[in-house]
Design a protein around this motif. Structure first.
Motif, PDB file in Angstrom:
ATOM      1  N   SER A   1     -23.033  26.446  20.015  1.00 25.13           N
ATOM      2  CA  SER A   1     -21.823  26.149  20.778  1.00 25.13           C
ATOM      3  C   SER A   1     -22.238  25.463  22.074  1.00 25.13           C
ATOM      4  O   SER A   1     -23.089  25.979  22.805  1.00 25.13           O
ATOM      5  CB  SER A   1     -21.046  27.436  21.073  1.00 25.13           C
ATOM      6  N   TYR A   2     -21.632  24.320  22.369  1.00 21.83           N
ATOM      7  CA  TYR A   2     -22.016  23.503  23.510  1.00 21.83           C
ATOM      8  C   TYR A   2     -20.815  23.324  24.428  1.00 21.83           C
ATOM      9  O   TYR A   2     -19.741  22.898  23.984  1.00 21.83           O
ATOM     10  CB  TYR A   2     -22.533  22.136  23.038  1.00 21.83           C
ATOM     11  N   GLY A   3     -20.986  23.653  25.697  1.00 22.33           N
ATOM     12  CA  GLY A   3     -19.912  23.495  26.662  1.00 22.33           C
ATOM     13  C   GLY A   3     -19.642  22.030  26.950  1.00 22.33           C
ATOM     14  O   GLY A   3     -20.572  21.250  27.215  1.00 22.33           O
ATOM     15  N   VAL A   4     -18.382  21.636  26.884  1.00 22.46           N
ATOM     16  CA  VAL A   4     -17.972  20.250  27.123  1.00 22.46           C
ATOM     17  C   VAL A   4     -16.630  20.266  27.854  1.00 22.46           C
ATOM     18  O   VAL A   4     -15.906  21.267  27.815  1.00 22.46           O
ATOM     19  CB  VAL A   4     -17.801  19.464  25.798  1.00 22.46           C
ATOM     20  N   PRO A   5     -16.255  19.182  28.521  1.00 25.18           N
ATOM     21  CA  PRO A   5     -14.892  19.108  29.058  1.00 25.18           C
ATOM     22  C   PRO A   5     -13.881  19.101  27.913  1.00 25.18           C
ATOM     23  O   PRO A   5     -14.139  18.521  26.851  1.00 25.18           O
ATOM     24  CB  PRO A   5     -14.883  17.774  29.812  1.00 25.18           C
ATOM     25  N   GLY A   6     -12.755  19.751  28.118  1.00 24.82           N
ATOM     26  CA  GLY A   6     -11.709  19.712  27.106  1.00 24.82           C
ATOM     27  C   GLY A   6     -11.112  18.320  26.987  1.00 24.82           C
ATOM     28  O   GLY A   6     -11.250  17.483  27.882  1.00 24.82           O
ATOM     29  N   PRO A   7     -10.455  18.027  25.864  1.00 23.30           N
ATOM     30  CA  PRO A   7      -9.826  16.708  25.691  1.00 23.30           C
ATOM     31  C   PRO A   7      -8.807  16.413  26.781  1.00 23.30           C
ATOM     32  O   PRO A   7      -8.091  17.305  27.242  1.00 23.30           O
ATOM     33  CB  PRO A   7      -9.145  16.824  24.324  1.00 23.30           C
ATOM     34  N   ILE A   8      -8.733  15.148  27.180  1.00 26.20           N
ATOM     35  CA  ILE A   8      -7.753  14.734  28.173  1.00 26.20           C
ATOM     36  C   ILE A   8      -6.378  14.584  27.544  1.00 26.20           C
ATOM     37  O   ILE A   8      -5.345  14.614  28.224  1.00 26.20           O
ATOM     38  CB  ILE A   8      -8.191  13.420  28.857  1.00 26.20           C
ATOM     39  N   GLY A   9      -6.365  14.407  26.232  1.00 31.30           N
ATOM     40  CA  GLY A   9      -5.094  14.264  25.526  1.00 31.30           C
ATOM     41  C   GLY A   9      -5.185  14.818  24.114  1.00 31.30           C
ATOM     42  O   GLY A   9      -6.260  14.835  23.502  1.00 31.30           O
ATOM     43  N   ILE A  10      -4.049  15.298  23.598  1.00 29.01           N
ATOM     44  CA  ILE A  10      -3.957  15.844  22.244  1.00 29.01           C
ATOM     45  C   ILE A  10      -2.820  15.120  21.529  1.00 29.01           C
ATOM     46  O   ILE A  10      -1.708  15.016  22.068  1.00 29.01           O
ATOM     47  CB  ILE A  10      -3.628  17.352  22.247  1.00 29.01           C
ATOM     48  N   VAL A  11      -3.094  14.630  20.342  1.00 24.29           N
ATOM     49  CA  VAL A  11      -2.060  14.003  19.518  1.00 24.29           C
ATOM     50  C   VAL A  11      -2.064  14.674  18.154  1.00 24.29           C
ATOM     51  O   VAL A  11      -3.093  14.699  17.470  1.00 24.29           O
ATOM     52  CB  VAL A  11      -2.285  12.480  19.362  1.00 24.29           C
ATOM     53  N   VAL A  12      -0.923  15.235  17.772  1.00 22.88           N
ATOM     54  CA  VAL A  12      -0.780  15.884  16.470  1.00 22.88           C
ATOM     55  C   VAL A  12       0.450  15.295  15.790  1.00 22.88           C
ATOM     56  O   VAL A  12       1.574  15.473  16.267  1.00 22.88           O
ATOM     57  CB  VAL A  12      -0.616  17.415  16.612  1.00 22.88           C
ATOM     58  N   ASP A  13       0.217  14.582  14.698  1.00 24.21           N
ATOM     59  CA  ASP A  13       1.312  14.001  13.921  1.00 24.21           C
ATOM     60  C   ASP A  13       1.679  14.994  12.826  1.00 24.21           C
ATOM     61  O   ASP A  13       0.893  15.242  11.906  1.00 24.21           O
ATOM     62  CB  ASP A  13       0.870  12.668  13.316  1.00 24.21           C
ATOM     63  N   LEU A  14       2.863  15.569  12.898  1.00 23.13           N
ATOM     64  CA  LEU A  14       3.265  16.595  11.939  1.00 23.13           C
ATOM     65  C   LEU A  14       3.373  16.048  10.522  1.00 23.13           C
ATOM     66  O   LEU A  14       3.196  16.794   9.549  1.00 23.13           O
ATOM     67  CB  LEU A  14       4.589  17.224  12.374  1.00 23.13           C
ATOM     68  N   ASP A  15       3.655  14.755  10.376  1.00 20.08           N
ATOM     69  CA  ASP A  15       3.688  14.156   9.036  1.00 20.08           C
ATOM     70  C   ASP A  15       2.298  14.165   8.408  1.00 20.08           C
ATOM     71  O   ASP A  15       2.145  14.394   7.199  1.00 20.08           O
ATOM     72  CB  ASP A  15       4.205  12.716   9.110  1.00 20.08           C
ATOM     73  N   VAL A  16       1.279  13.917   9.222  1.00 22.11           N
ATOM     74  CA  VAL A  16      -0.099  13.948   8.737  1.00 22.11           C
ATOM     75  C   VAL A  16      -0.524  15.382   8.430  1.00 22.11           C
ATOM     76  O   VAL A  16      -1.139  15.658   7.396  1.00 22.11           O
ATOM     77  CB  VAL A  16      -1.052  13.313   9.772  1.00 22.11           C
TER      78      VAL A  16
END
Length: 353
Positions: free
Chosen positions: A140-155
């Motif tokens: 497990s490697y510490g990293v900055p969290g994503p600046i943005g999240i995109v979740v397409d419910l159709d996908v």
């Protein structure tokens, strides 16, 4: 003068809706991440590659990088490749492994990363951790969290149902992880961040109480939101504590002891959470978790993921070694292998009664 507020590390934007993928170029431009489209996109040979043809017209200035191995070596290769470019951001498009690789590579290069999830198997879409296989097993490697999240419910609706169900197991396990954190506070005096607990526990409770099936768009929305909340809770805590307790120690032990046989992460931690609640004497909560896991076709006993009772006992006994310094119900009880075997037999009897 007292400090009355604090900064909460979180994504700049979260898009969870049907059709979000078709708006990806506009989303990146609107968020001032890349008006010129200088984007690196990391994809897998699976779901990401299938979506590339659909997305290329919307991202004309993007460079695409195929990540063949979702492990530490693959993450290092991606780091070296994108370092030669001049990008505004890195997009990780695919499942949890690709997003973890993208988070690691972006952290090493100093780029913001946008997680575009094609399934909801675990809370890695928003967490400040990349879990990558390496020569020693898994790290497990510490990293900055994503600046943005995109979740397409159709996908997401087209993703394998087993992966989506696994995300429910991961989110529900937060309830047990928070109980372990509070136990540590009572016994060892370890500080607890109440806001992180509130967010992580709410994420789990929302899934524990939701009546919808895997085909229900509202359940998928609730799951996506829960995984984002889990990631933010970890950012607030500065560790995985609000989402990782005995449940995850047991899962990590299964990965270490049986690396070629381990199941989906969310399947293992869901089972681990139900058993950990049983060990804490929270029999009603354990029963509720079992009912919800079973409702979504998730395993509730070790044999349902291919492990014997003896193997599961060995994993639980080994589990504290996976997170030295972390205090959970396993460290508190300090059970012998015989005690664990008897407790698991009691748990199985309760599950099947």
């Amino acid at each position: 003068m007292p400090v009355l507020t604090r900064l909460v590390p979180s994504p700049v934007f979260v898009e969870i809706r049907a059709g979000a993928l078709d708006s990806l170029g506009g989303i990146l431009a609107d968020q001032r991440l890349s008006a010129a489209g200088r984007i690196a996109v990391a994809i897998s040979g699976g779901s990401g590659a299938v979506l590339r043809e659909r997305l290329e017209p919307a991202l004309p200035g993007a460079d695409w990088y195929l990540v063949e191995d979702g492990n530490l070596d693959g993450a290092v290769r991606l780091t070296d490749e994108i370092r030669r470019g001049h990008y505004d951001a890195l997009v990780g498009l695919g499942g949890g492994k690709i997003i973890d690789v993208a988070k690691y590579a972006a952290a090493r290069v100093g780029l913001p990363v946008v997680a575009v999830a094609t399934n909801l198997a675990h809370d890695g879409i928003c967490s400040p951790v990349s879990t990558l296989d390496n020569d020693a097993g898994r790290g497990s490697y510490g990293v900055p969290g994503p600046i943005g999240i995109v979740v397409d419910l159709d996908v997401i609706a087209k993703a394998p149902k087993r992966f989506v169900a696994a995300g429910i197991g991961d989110a529900v396990s937060n309830i047990s992880a928070c109980a372990d954190w509070e136990l540590s506070h009572e016994v060892t005096g370890e500080p607890v961040d109440g806001l992180a607990v509130a967010m992580a526990r709410a994420a789990g409770e929302n899934l524990l109480r939701h009546p919808g099936t895997l085909e229900d768009p509202d359940l998928l929305t609730t799951l996506a939101e829960a995984l984002v909340l889990s990631g933010i809770a970890m950012n607030i805590a500065g560790s995985t504590r609000p989402s990782s307790g005995a449940c995850h120690e047991i899962s990590h032990a299964l990965d270490v002891l049986y690396p070629k046989r381990s199941a989906q992460h969310g399947e293992q931690v869901g089972l681990g959470a139900a058993f950990a609640c049983h060990l804490r004497g929270e029999r009603e909560l354990s029963g509720l978790i079992v009912e919800r896991l079973r409702f979504h076709g998730l395993p509730v006993t070790a044999d349902q993921i291919g492990f014997t009772g003896a193997e599961f006992t060995e994993a639980v006994h080994y589990a504290p070694n996976t997170r030295p310094g972390r205090f959970t119900i396993l460290e508190h009880l300090d059970l012998s292998a015989t005690d664990i075997r008897d407790a698991y037999a009691d748990y199985v009897q309760a599950v099947n009664s």
